[in-house]
Structures are given as structure tokens and as C-alpha cells.
Enzyme design. Structure first.
Site, PDB file in Angstrom:
ATOM      1  N   ALA A   8       7.259  -7.249  10.643  1.00  0.00           N
ATOM      2  CA  ALA A   8       5.819  -7.542  10.708  1.00  0.00           C
ATOM      3  C   ALA A   8       4.985  -6.322  10.336  1.00  0.00           C
ATOM      4  O   ALA A   8       3.959  -6.040  10.939  1.00  0.00           O
ATOM      5  CB  ALA A   8       5.461  -8.049  12.109  1.00  0.00           C
ATOM      6  N   LYS A 182      11.317  -0.445 -10.139  1.00  0.00           N
ATOM      7  CA  LYS A 182      10.625   0.000  -8.921  1.00  0.00           C
ATOM      8  C   LYS A 182      11.369   1.193  -8.305  1.00  0.00           C
ATOM      9  O   LYS A 182      10.762   2.164  -7.867  1.00  0.00           O
ATOM     10  CB  LYS A 182      10.549  -1.181  -7.945  1.00  0.00           C
ATOM     11  CG  LYS A 182       9.903  -0.886  -6.600  1.00  0.00           C
ATOM     12  CD  LYS A 182       8.427  -1.187  -6.593  1.00  0.00           C
ATOM     13  CE  LYS A 182       7.640  -0.558  -5.471  1.00  0.00           C
ATOM     14  NZ  LYS A 182       7.717  -1.160  -4.180  1.00  0.00           N
ATOM     15  N   ASN A 186       9.971   4.965  -7.491  1.00  0.00           N
ATOM     16  CA  ASN A 186      10.063   5.525  -6.140  1.00  0.00           C
ATOM     17  C   ASN A 186      10.891   6.813  -6.129  1.00  0.00           C
ATOM     18  O   ASN A 186      10.549   7.764  -5.428  1.00  0.00           O
ATOM     19  CB  ASN A 186      10.667   4.506  -5.156  1.00  0.00           C
ATOM     20  CG  ASN A 186       9.681   3.409  -4.789  1.00  0.00           C
ATOM     21  OD1 ASN A 186      10.060   2.269  -4.600  1.00  0.00           O
ATOM     22  ND2 ASN A 186       8.407   3.737  -4.696  1.00  0.00           N
TER      23      ASN A 186
HETATM   24  O1  PAF Z   1       6.259   4.017  -2.227  1.00  0.00           O
HETATM   25  C1  PAF Z   1       5.117   4.320  -2.615  1.00  0.00           C
HETATM   26  O2  PAF Z   1       4.406   5.100  -1.993  1.00  0.00           O
HETATM   27  C2  PAF Z   1       4.563   3.663  -3.885  1.00  0.00           C
HETATM   28  O3  PAF Z   1       5.421   2.631  -4.265  1.00  0.00           O
HETATM   29  C3  PAF Z   1       4.383   4.650  -5.028  1.00  0.00           C
HETATM   30  C4  PAF Z   1       3.493   4.002  -6.070  1.00  0.00           C
HETATM   31  C5  PAF Z   1       5.685   5.051  -5.633  1.00  0.00           C
HETATM   32  C6  PAF Z   1       3.776   5.934  -4.588  1.00  0.00           C
HETATM   33  O4  PAF Z   1       2.555   5.784  -3.879  1.00  0.00           O
END
Ligand code: PAF
Length: 309
Positions: A8, A182, A186
Site C-alpha cells: 500500500a 527501466k 535505474n
Molecule cells: O527510481 C527513481 O527514482 C526514478 O525511477 C528515476 C527516474 C530513475 C530517478 O528519479
């Protein structure tokens, strides 16, 4: 349609709103009685705010030890909590339950698909920006989208009812590639900003950090390519620079975790990349150093890590 949500936090609450608005019944599976008490204190409501508006929804809550069968489950826990959280509700999962994993990092999606092979598993990523200013109170920080795709065996493009969500959920046939994109972002932004305690934008204004980011990106790209993933039309460094620019004032989620004394997702981000490199017999010294440095920082603050490898 009845969707249960494990986790949550900000993304779990945002998804609760999207599912609720689509007409689905929504129930949080909260970790323990303390979290349930806090939910009851919040009036069994989730509140949302941005600069101009505020709204709320009412949702149900249950505890892992309850008995009602779960046919549809969304998991939005921290990546490292996935397997323990799932095992706490294993007795409630229907044999062919639909489960969506919407989290940072990589590795846990493949593990769930392997361990819970009778379930239908989807994985997803989101670009929605949100953070929690109090339990069950969410600040919206930017509209984004959710992309979902099936993991493992052939199954429908989207789970039941997810075609009714607004804004529409993107059905992503190659979700593994989206997860890698992604992950790559990261890996490039989070550990560096966490170590240097800086905003994302400083990765572009401090030449030493920019140079480090370039080396990190080149290693990630080599591993992604070796795994058959083409990441972006431009170089990863170019794509990451754009995101660092766009989110220039933000503190990355990993830096926020460290500052709040929470375990980071380093093992599911850079740790995953380093494990992939080791399986391929390749070297990623810049990323390995970041992994070691974040592990050291966590152990100095006595934050428990998974101790992979
Ligand atoms: O994890 C994060 O903080 C975001 O996905 C990113 C864009 C990599 C950084 O702010």
C-alpha cells in the site's frame, strides 16, 4: 471483478484508485495488525492530493492470515519483499489466479513465474509519479502511464478488467524488454545519486559524475545487448541524460530509501545486472563498485540487504 493489492505504498494506492474508478472492488492485503490499525485510523480511505485538487476513495483491507480466496492480485511491494509477501498469502491464492507485478528492478518477476507456475503472471512498469506524505495519503507528482505484459506462458495481453482503466494501460507484448529499459535507467541514476546524496540533475552538471554515468551506461548496454535487448533508439547515456534532465530536481528513490533508513532495491537493480554479467562471463567493474559501495553504506546504517551472489 475483485482485485487484491499487496503493497500500500504510493504506486499501490494509485493503482487502487485506477481499479476502483474502473468499477472493480479493491482490497489491500496489509502486512500486519499495526498497518491495519493505521488504515482504520485513516478512516479506511486513501487520500490523493496535488497542487490544486484533493480526492479520496474507500477501499477494503484484509490481513495475510485471512481466508478469502484471491483470484486477482496486484503486487506493488518493494522488489525484495515480493517472495516473502507472496508466501504469506499462498494459502489464499486460487490455483489459476491472475497476478500483476508492478515494481522496480528485475529478477523477482522471473522467480515468481518459476515458483508459481500454475498462476497467470503479468509484469509491468509505470512512469506515474507519486509519493506518500503519510500512511494512505498520496501526493501526485506527475501523470504517467502503466505498461503491462505477460510473463512466461501464453496468456491474454492484459489481466481481467485492466482494459477498463483510465488512462488506458499499455499492453506491452515484450515486457522483458521494457523491464530492461527501466532497469537500465535505474542502474544509471539511482546508485550514483544515492552515493553522492545529490539530485538527479547533478549527474549532468558535475563532470566527474557525468563521466562515471557514461562508464556505467556503457557496461549496462553491453550486458543488455548480450541478453538480446536493444534498449533505446539513441545510446543509453543519451536516454538517461534526458531523464536526469527531466527529473533534475528529484531525489532518486534509492537516495530517499537510504535517507529514511530503509533497505534499498540495489540487489534487484545493480545486483541483478552484476549477476547477469557474471552468468555471461562478462565484467562490469563500474557497476560492481557501485553495488559494493551501496552494500557497505547499508551495512554501516545496519539496513538489512539480501546478500545475493
Ligand atoms: O527510481 C527513481 O527514482 C526514478 O525511477 C528515476 C527516474 C530513475 C530517478 O528519479
Amino acid at each position: 471483478m475483485h482485485w487484491y493489492i499487496l503493497g500500500a505504498g504510493a504506486i499501490g494506492c494509485l493503482c487502487a484508485e485506477l481499479l476502483h474508478n474502473s468499477g472493480a472492488e479493491v482490497t489491500f492485503v496489509l502486512r500486519n495488525q499495526t498497518q491495519l490499525d493505521s488504515f482504520n485510523q485513516a478512516g479506511r480511505q486513501v487520500r490523493f492530493h496535488d497542487a490544486d485538487t484533493s480526492s479520496s476513495i474507500n477501499v477494503d483491507a484484509s490481513l495475510p492470515g485471512d481466508h478469502a480466496t484471491i483470484n486477482h492480485l496486484l503486487v506493488t511491494t518493494k522488489a525484495y519483499d515480493t517472495l516473502p509477501a507472496l508466501s504469506s498469502i499462498q494459502h489464499r491464492l486460487a490455483p489459476d489466479a491472475q497476478i500483476v507485478l508492478l515494481q522496480n528492478g528485475c529478477g523477482q518477476q522471473q522467480e515468481v513465474t518459476r515458483l508459481y507456475f500454475s498462476l497467470q503472471v503479468w509484469a509491468g512498469i509505470t512512469t506515474h509519479g507519486a509519493w506518500r506524505d503519510a500512511p494512505f495519503s498520496i501526493i501526485r507528482a506527475g501523470k504517467g502511464h502503466i505498461s503491462i505484459g505477460p510473463m512466461g506462458k501464453p496468456q491474454p495481453a492484459l489481466p481481467n478488467g485492466w482494459d477498463m482503466l483510465t488512462p488506458p494501460v499499455i499492453a506491452e507484448p515484450n515486457i522483458e524488454n521494457a523491464l530492461w529499459r527501466k532497469l537500465a535507467i535505474n542502474c544509471a541514476i539511482n546508485p550514483l545519486t544515492a552515493l553522492h546524496g545529490c539530485r538527479n540533475g547533478e549527474l549532468l552538471t558535475d563532470p566527474k559524475l557525468t563521466e562515471q554515468m557514461l562508464s556505467i551506461c556503457e557496461e549496462i548496454e553491453q550486458i543488455a545487448h548480450a541478453r538480446g535487448h536493444k534498449l533505446f533508439a539513441s545510446s543509453l547515456f543519451h536516454a538517461v541524460s534526458e531523464i536526469a534532465q527531466l527529473t533534475g530536481d528529484n531525489f532518486s528513490s534509492m537516495l530517499q530509501d537510504l535517507r529514511q533508513g530503509r533497505q534499498t532495491e540495489i540487489e534487484q537493480i545493480t545486483g541483478f545486472l552484476c549477476r547477469e554479467a557474471s552468468t555471461l562471463g562478462m565484467q562490469v567493474p563500474h557497476n560492481q563498485r557501485l553495488l559494493d559501495q551501496i552494500r557497505t553504506l547499508q551495512s554501516r546504517h545496519d539496513i538489512k540487504g539480501e546478500g545475493c551472489e
